[in-house]
Enzyme design. Structure first.
Site, PDB file in Angstrom:
ATOM      1  N   SER A  61     -10.093 -60.378  24.879  1.00 39.55           N
ATOM      2  CA  SER A  61     -10.186 -60.265  26.337  1.00 39.55           C
ATOM      3  C   SER A  61     -10.708 -58.934  26.870  1.00 39.55           C
ATOM      4  O   SER A  61     -11.042 -58.857  28.052  1.00 39.55           O
ATOM      5  CB  SER A  61      -8.819 -60.560  26.972  1.00 39.55           C
TER       6      SER A  61
ATOM      7  N   LYS B 225      -6.080 -53.479  34.889  1.00 41.20           N
ATOM      8  CA  LYS B 225      -5.994 -54.952  34.871  1.00 41.20           C
ATOM      9  C   LYS B 225      -4.680 -55.418  35.504  1.00 41.20           C
ATOM     10  O   LYS B 225      -3.630 -54.760  35.320  1.00 41.20           O
ATOM     11  CB  LYS B 225      -6.087 -55.427  33.415  1.00 41.20           C
TER      12      LYS B 225
ATOM     13  N   SER C 265     -10.485 -62.272  29.329  1.00 44.08           N
ATOM     14  CA  SER C 265      -9.740 -62.346  30.567  1.00 44.08           C
ATOM     15  C   SER C 265      -9.854 -61.095  31.426  1.00 44.08           C
ATOM     16  O   SER C 265      -9.571 -61.143  32.607  1.00 44.08           O
ATOM     17  CB  SER C 265      -8.275 -62.632  30.276  1.00 44.08           C
TER      18      SER C 265
END
Lengths: 453, 453
Positions: B182, B83, B158
């Site tokens: 997330s 990420k 996210s």
């Protein structure tokens, strides 16, 4: 020490022998203290609430236990004063805040329950700076606590009533609370020992918070042993640890790693307190300690106080939010201003304050890693007069202990030229060591001249 | 599963056997994945930065280790996506925030260093909702990540890029981060497994914080075992624990205490997700689990999200304070609004939020004490379209795991009527159990139809 009455002179630790020898009973001890309170406290201003009948009853029960050789602990029968932010069942529970003056505690705080289970006689509640948010103990709702060494001078704060009552011989020992220095500062100002334990060692349950992330309950006594014994009883759940703390360790066991003394260059500290620190260092060296000067460069003392005050203000305001809305005039303007300095910052500032204070704590802990303890002043100056008011730097040296969560003991180190007590702090990695350093290095100052008789 | 290419179909756990059997080499695996990225990611929008030369070099080194029987771990040679808020040396480090788009990470985050030490091939950085502050992954600076199951639909967030890349077979497994859900939300939306570990198990060092008190690094995989293996490698320092996690536990060992399922009365949850939860409960009962309905009365799901968003906003704003002052336009208006909702509250409100969220956590932990785990929806609904936008209740069920700090694994539970993945969460007291429940109860959905070939 120098109280003419041997019961008072015995402090906390000396009572055990008196009781065991049947020289006195807990009832006689209670009456001796109560008679001093009745005679002296009107002018001194320590106690804000008592239940004398309950205390006398507790003393009778303790006497009965001692008589049949069944004392509950080394503090069974000892008369203890409790700071007014700690819940004592049946007594007011207000932290010196007007808005709460008529609230009666339904239950004992866990720390009080521990002391009762150990047989302590709870003498009553003692005065404090309003909401614990200051170091003057000139309380707008409950009056001033005078410094027993010099009336007109502050006993410090916020646990001013606790320290003054110990100093003047109006209790055998006392509980206080310490968020940025509130046990150690008044102990220093009144010539007694004040111990802020390792964070979490004594429960802060049912203690009205100034800052629930920085608050510690601590002990005031007329010797390091008195502080240690009250601490051991107060954290009773941890029985093994308690016996470690209460058993004085031999001096030699402390002299096995270098000790640090804080370099004071550029820091606020008057000559008398500097001399007191130097005397403690000299004594330590005479006793065989290796002492090295350290600067703690990564720890910004001033900034730590600023962040601690922001956090305390925000947490105090959050804790009192409902009452502030309902009865704002039950809080003094000064107290509201102090809370607002933190509480009315933005949330982002507070989040940064928690983060930055944690960073300072990490730096300090790293810098102290090589040492078994740190000697530093308790405060930049001895007690100030009410007229002069609180020194802005009063928590400069004490905040460190709350930030790192390590135990710190303030101990007396003689008197200043104008006969006010001087004080030094020992901070260490465990309670036994900070208390042991205080025991070894202190220069006790005896009782305040006007309170000896 | 249902990727036609056996290398992709192998996921993470299947690669070990392929490598050990010399059926394929890490270089071939890397090339298979890179070729899919080159062909498919233009339309999907997962990767925001790659260093393909470095990845290929890492694959060669892994191949050389496997060839001489010296693999570093069970993930040696596995291609992993990271990420974009996690530092990978030499790649941009921006958390999807425009202001940081040109910042290059000097060092690997500790978690990335752990994966490299285990031999992982870091494929590159994947897209995320700006600043981790949302569950749409429609990033104003780096574009949209499409849901591989239906373009025009969100992959959630996210960690939308992480989950979509796993789902579409553009990496063997991926790292995400999870503050209020997330990792689990996008895993649920894309039909993969998403594991939020016990708080602190994986280092959050050098992960751009959304909330340093609630952030967790987690793992996305196409099976519970894939999540477990990546987790074990990512928390490498705790070697013993890692081997516990990576070794699948027999189902019988889980069936030794009752399990709880959340009562949904009055909670936001559509029929398809309700049916998915009911199917998981029915399967659990068939497998021999005793499952009891619980209400968690002391835990207010809605309030926990509100407090979590306040805390996250305040901590995000504190973390970005300097850049917000220097380059406010490098943050989208939406992101600034989200931060301000928390960050511009008063400090007293934030202090109360920390306190109240801790109180909710205590209630939830107490209510869960009698159970070995809790089954609950991952989200109130399956993936939403970009046009419809993020559901306001998307983190309603996931925030609990962050608040109590306990591990929670989102696992697929079939498809909805319109062919979107459904998902259920298992929350437990240790990572092995939540992963084991996910393994036992999941109804895998295979690969998204348009990504199988």
């Amino acid at each position: 020490m120098s109280f003419t009455n041997p019961i008072i002179e015995a402090g906390l630790s000396g009572l055990t022998d008196l009781f065991a020898d049947r020289a006195v009973t807990p009832v006689e001890v209670f009456k001796s203290y109560q008679s001093r309170i009745d005679g002296l406290d009107g002018a001194l201003g320590c106690y804000v609430a008592q239940d004398t009948a309950a205390a006398e009853q507790a003393a009778h029960e303790s006497a009965e236990r001692w008589a049949r050789g069944a004392a509950l602990s080394m503090i069974d029968g000892a008369p203890i004063a409790v700071k007014a932010n700690i819940a004592v069942a049946g007594l007011p529970w207000h932290a010196g805040i007007g808005a709460f003056r008529d609230r009666i505690a339904e239950d004992d705080a866990p720390v009080v329950a521990q002391l009762r289970a150990a047989g302590a006689v709870i003498l009553g509640l003692v005065n404090m700076h309003e909401g614990a948010f200051g170091a003057l103990t000139d309380n707008p709702w409950f009056g001033r606590t005078q410094n027993p060494w010099k009336h007109g001078y502050s006993a410090g704060g916020s646990s001013g009533g606790s320290a003054a009552a110990v100093s003047a011989g109006l209790c055998a020992a006392a509980l206080g609370s310490d968020t940025l220095g509130s046990v150690r500062i008044p102990s220093g100002f009144t010539g007694v020992f004040g111990h802020k334990p390792t964070q979490g060692l004594i429960s802060t349950g049912d203690v009205i918070p100034m800052s629930w992330t920085l608050d510690h309950v601590g002990t005031h006594g007329r010797s390091a042993d008195d502080c240690a014994r009250l601490l051991a009883a107060a954290c009773g759940a941890e029985a093994e640890l308690a016996s470690e703390i209460a058993r004085p360790s031999p001096l030699e066991s402390l002299i096995d790693a270098p000790m640090a003394v804080l370099r004071l260059d550029g820091f606020p500290c008057d000559d008398a307190q500097k001399a007191a620190l130097a005397a403690a260092v000299a004594k330590a060296r005479r006793l065989g300690f290796e002492v090295e000067e350290v600067a703690l460069d990564g720890y910004d003392f001033q900034e730590a106080v600023r962040l601690g005050v922001i956090i305390s203000g925000a947490e105090s305001m959050a804790d009192h939010a409902a009452m502030l809305a309902q009865n704002p005039d039950g809080f003094s303007a000064e107290f509201r201003r102090n809370m607002a300095f933190g509480g009315e910052q933005t949330a982002a500032v507070l989040a940064g304050a928690y983060r930055d204070l944690a960073g300072l704590a990490e730096s300090a802990r790293a810098a102290l890693g090589a040492y078994q303890g740190l000697l530093l002043p308790t405060t930049p100056c001895a007690a100030y007069s009410f007229e002069a008011g609180q020194s802005p730097d009063v928590a400069f040296y004490t905040t460190l202990g709350n930030v790192v969560g390590l135990p710190a003991t303030a101990f007396p180190m003689g008197l200043s030229g104008d006969e006010l007590p001087l004080s030094v702090q020992a901070l260490a990695w465990d309670d036994e060591t900070s208390l042991g350093l205080a025991r070894a290095l202190a220069e006790p100052v005896g009782a305040p001249p006007n309170y000896r008789g």
